[in-house]
Structures are given as structure tokens and as C-alpha cells.
Design an enzyme around this catalytic site. Structure first.
Site, PDB file in Angstrom:
ATOM      1  CG  ASP A   1      -2.493   4.515   2.070  1.00 50.16           C
ATOM      2  OD1 ASP A   1      -2.108   3.478   1.512  1.00 50.16           O
ATOM      3  OD2 ASP A   1      -3.777   4.567   2.204  1.00 50.16           O
TER       4      ASP A   1
ATOM      5  CG  HIS B   1      -1.800  -0.920   1.240  1.00 49.70           C
ATOM      6  ND1 HIS B   1      -3.291  -0.710   0.834  1.00 49.70           N
ATOM      7  CD2 HIS B   1      -2.217  -2.244   1.553  1.00 49.70           C
ATOM      8  CE1 HIS B   1      -3.890  -2.030   1.004  1.00 49.70           C
ATOM      9  NE2 HIS B   1      -3.335  -2.960   1.423  1.00 49.70           N
TER      10      HIS B   1
ATOM     11  N   GLY C   1     -10.193  -2.379   3.053  1.00 52.08           N
ATOM     12  CA  GLY C   1     -11.184  -1.867   4.034  1.00 52.08           C
ATOM     13  C   GLY C   1     -11.657  -3.087   4.860  1.00 52.08           C
TER      14      GLY C   1
ATOM     15  CG  HIS D   1      -7.543  -6.207   1.070  1.00 54.93           C
ATOM     16  ND1 HIS D   1      -7.102  -5.503  -0.195  1.00 54.93           N
ATOM     17  CD2 HIS D   1      -6.196  -6.052   1.805  1.00 54.93           C
ATOM     18  CE1 HIS D   1      -5.916  -5.067  -0.029  1.00 54.93           C
ATOM     19  NE2 HIS D   1      -5.544  -5.184   1.377  1.00 54.93           N
TER      20      HIS D   1
ATOM     21  CD  GLU E   1      -6.209  -7.909   6.478  1.00 54.14           C
ATOM     22  OE1 GLU E   1      -5.315  -7.555   7.090  1.00 54.14           O
ATOM     23  OE2 GLU E   1      -6.719  -7.454   5.305  1.00 54.14           O
TER      24      GLU E   1
END
Length: 405
Positions: free
Chosen positions: A22, A20, A210, A237, A240
Site C-alpha cells: 500500500d 509495503h 504500525g 518492525h 524504528e
């Protein structure tokens, strides 16, 4: 020399398919950009930020995520995005990473000052500059450096997440939060498709990031259907913070080519649907489905240890079972800054914790290149992967690392 030797692990060609933007700034850059932008930091020195924000371990996922509010706050200009992207590629190259796919949520960065295309162009410009500089110094027998960009839709957001989301929420004030989140994903999918058609910005895939629990992947089927029809690659994603059902939705309803994390793939106890009468059989079928189609798992060991209490003892991680079932696995950082890790560290951690040989390590490295969402035509990708394999073998010979097949 052993395949576990740190010098060998640093020398071999590597990928990072799940990093990522950020979450991967240099701390000195964060401090400098914050000073310029007037962003308040909890500390003004690297040691202080390491102590207060960017730690080696976290008490919870919420604590892990706190640093992202600081990083995104300084990523609000073209100059900042260009610099951060450039430095990320250079940092990867310094540890032997030849190919990276950088992901981020553009809608977190769009504002009155930056349009969607400007955000994507700034990131691409930074990565492209780094790639070109690195390749100018590449030896003829080395595989070149290359990159791709992955745009992330958000499973959850509120109007406070960014100026774009505030305006989007206002325009759709008569829709439910679930509808607004879904529509924002669709809008991003349309934007990414157009970007791919009209520019040479190296966007290669679409992602869903998210909060996973309570925000199912299936809600974003329309957005993924659009990028699927636009011939864009897909990763999600999944697994997780939720169980096998999340991964199932990702591959069957969102057409995922890869899975981010996949941590709870082997956990039938996390299955919640009453329609699944035999959870263990469901897991077995799902694992076979992934293996047969070479749907690659983007494994992020350090990140999982930091955000999932049960993984504090890494021996509990599902990586061993992934390897036992011959799944395609690639080791990734997730966030170089927030998780305080590198690809080399991730490999070292895996080899120190799990018992796998030089042949398995080589396979995992090659999977990263083979299952990359390479921007250029497939014929070029084949040549690229071949050059990586040849280079890997030369490095192994130099270090005296032999495979027992």
C-alpha cells in the site's frame, strides 16, 4: 569501473525484503483507480500529488503516513489488488530486483466485497502473473524472478481503520482496546496458517507493523507463537520508533528471523526498563545475539530519513555500526511511492554516505537472497542463491568491479 557506479548497481541482482504494497503504487495507477472508485484525491495529476502528498521529505511521521489513507482507499477490489501487485513486481524487475517479499495488512482490506482469502489470492495472482511473464523471457544464465507475501498484524488500530476492524471491535465490545488488538493479531495468525496449509498462495511470513512506541511487541506473543508452530517465518518492525528493548522482545518473545528497520539498535539512552542495570552491556549482548544468529536487519535508509528527525543527516544512521559489527544487512525501500525511492537508489545512497567496499556490497546483496523467506523447499533455495552469486560475479566481471577481501 567502481562498485558505486549507478549502471553496475542497477545491473546486479537484488532483493527487496521490506516493501509495503500500500506504499508502493504507481501514481498514474492511483489516479486511475481513484477515478473509478470515486475516491477524492488532493490533486488529479502526478506533479500535484508529488507536491502535496508523496514528497521527498516530510515534516513528521504523521505527514508521511497521510498518503496511505489514499492508497488503501483504492485497494478495495480484486482487480485493483491484482493490478497493483503485478505492477510492483514489474517495477522491481525493471531495476534488476530478482526477488521481492511484499507485505501488507490484509485486515485493512477485508470488507463485504472481499474476504481474507480473496485479498490474498488477488495479490498472489498479480505477483504470480508478473513472475511467470518475466521468467518466460529470462536467459538461461540468469536467476529467475521470485516472490513471497508477508501478512502484517497491526500494533494499533481503531474501529475506523477498516470495515473489518469496525466489525471486529463491535463483536468484542466488552474487551479493552489492548485485548481487541491482540485478538485481531491472533485471528490473522490462524488465517495465515490455514492459508499456508490449504492453498498455494505464496505467503511466507508474518509481520507486526504500525505504531511501535507504547505498543510493545510482546503483546503479540500468542499470534507469533501460532505462526511459529505453523512453520511460518517471522519478521517484526522493531527499533524504528523505540529502542533496543523492542528489538529484544522481537527476537526473544516473537522468535523473529529478521528485524524491520532496527534503527535504534545501538541507542542505550532509549532503554526505559529500570531492571536493565547496564544499558551499554545490554546493547552489546543484543548486537552479538543478532550477529551470531544471522538475524538480518531490513535497512530502509530513505524512509528513516523521512520519519526520524535525527536521521535527516544520514551519517547519524546506525548502518555503519551494523556493518562494523558484521551484522547481516539487506537494503530495502519500505515504500517505493511514499518514500519516492527504489532499491538501486537505496544502494546508491548507502554507498555515497558510508565507506564500504565492493566485498561488503556483495555480502549485503547475497544476504538478501540467503535470508529471504523463500517459498519453495530449501534445496531449491540453495540452487537459487548459487545462481544469484554466479550471476553477480559475471556482472561484476563485465563491469570490471573487483573485490578487495
Amino acid at each position: 569501473m567502481s562498485h558505486r557506479d549507478p549502471a553496475f548497481l542497477k545491473a546486479i541482482p537484488k532483493t527487496d525484503l521490506h516493501v509495503h504494497l500500500d506504499g508502493s503504487l504507481r501514481i498514474p495507477t492511483l489516479i486511475e483507480l481513484a477515478e473509478t472508485a470515486g475516491v477524492e484525491l488532493p490533486a488529479r495529476d502526478e506533479a500535484g500529488l508529488r507536491r502535496l502528498v508523496f514528497k521527498d521529505s516530510y515534516a513528521s511521521l504523521e505527514e508521511y503516513l497521510q498518503g496511505f489513507a489514499l492508497t488503501t482507499a483504492v485497494m478495495q477490489t480484486r482487480e485493483a489488488l491484482h493490478r497493483i501487485s503485478y505492477e510492483l513486481m514489474m517495477d522491481n524487475a525493471a531495476e534488476g530486483v530478482r526477488y521481492i517479499e511484499v507485505r501488507f495488512a490484509p485486515q485493512l482490506l477485508i470488507s463485504d466485497r472481499l474476504s481474507f482469502r480473496q485479498v490474498m489470492q488477488a495479490v498472489d495472482d498479480g505477483l504470480r502473473q508478473a513472475r511467470d511473464e518475466l521468467n518466460a523471457g529470462c536467459g538461461e544464465d540468469e536467476p529467475p524472478y521470485e516472490y513471497g507475501i508477508i501478512a502484517c498484524a497491526m500494533r494499533f488500530f481503531t474501529r475506523d481503520f477498516s470495515p473489518y476492524y469496525r466489525d471486529f471491535w463491535q463483536v468484542h465490545q466488552f474487551s479493552t482496546p489492548k485485548e481487541i488488538i491482540r485478538m485481531a493479531g491472533v485471528e490473522l495468525a490462524k488465517a495465515v496458517n490455514r492459508l499456508r496449509r490449504e492453498t498455494d498462495i505464496q505467503v511466507v511470513a508474518f509481520d507486526l507493523a504500525g505504531a511501535e512506541y507504547g505498543y510493545p511487541a510482546a503483546d503479540h506473543a500468542e499470534a507469533y507463537g501460532l505462526v511459529h508452530k505453523g512453520f511460518l517465518c517471522k519478521t517484526v518492525h522493531a527499533g524504528e520508533a523505540f529502542g533496543p528493548e523492542s528489538i529484544f522482545q522481537a527476537v526473544t518473545e516473537l522468535h523473529a528471523d529478521r528485524i524491520g528497520h532496527g534503527l535504534h539498535l545501538f541507542d542505550p539512552d532509549m532503554i526505559t526498563s529500570p531492571d536493565i542495570e547496564d544499558p551499554q552491556r545490554y546493547v552489546e549482548d543484543l548486537v552479538n545475539y543478532l550477529a551470531d544468529r544471522r538475524i538480518t536487519i531490513e535497512v530502509c535508509l530513505t524512509s528513516n530519513m523521512q520519519t526520524t528527525p535525527a536521521m535527516r543527516d544520514l551519517r547519524n544512521h546506525s548502518l555503519a555500526r551494523m556493518l562494523d559489527h558484521n551484522l547481516s544487512v539487506s537494503f530495502c525501500t519500505d515504500n517505493r511511492l511514499v518514500s519516492n525511492t527504489t532499491v538501486t537508489n537505496e544502494l546508491q545512497l548507502a554507498l555515497d554516505t558510508f565507506d564500504f567496499d565492493a566485498h561488503t556490497l556483495r555480502n549485503c546483496i547475497v544476504y538478501g537472497f540467503k535470508r529471504s523467506f523463500f517459498y519453495h523447499p530449501y534445496t531449491e533455495k540453495r540452487r537459487y542463491v548459487r545462481s544469484v552469486i554466479d550471476y553477480y560475479q559475471r556482472i561484476a566481471a563485465r563491469y570490471g568491479v573487483k573485490e578487495q577481501v
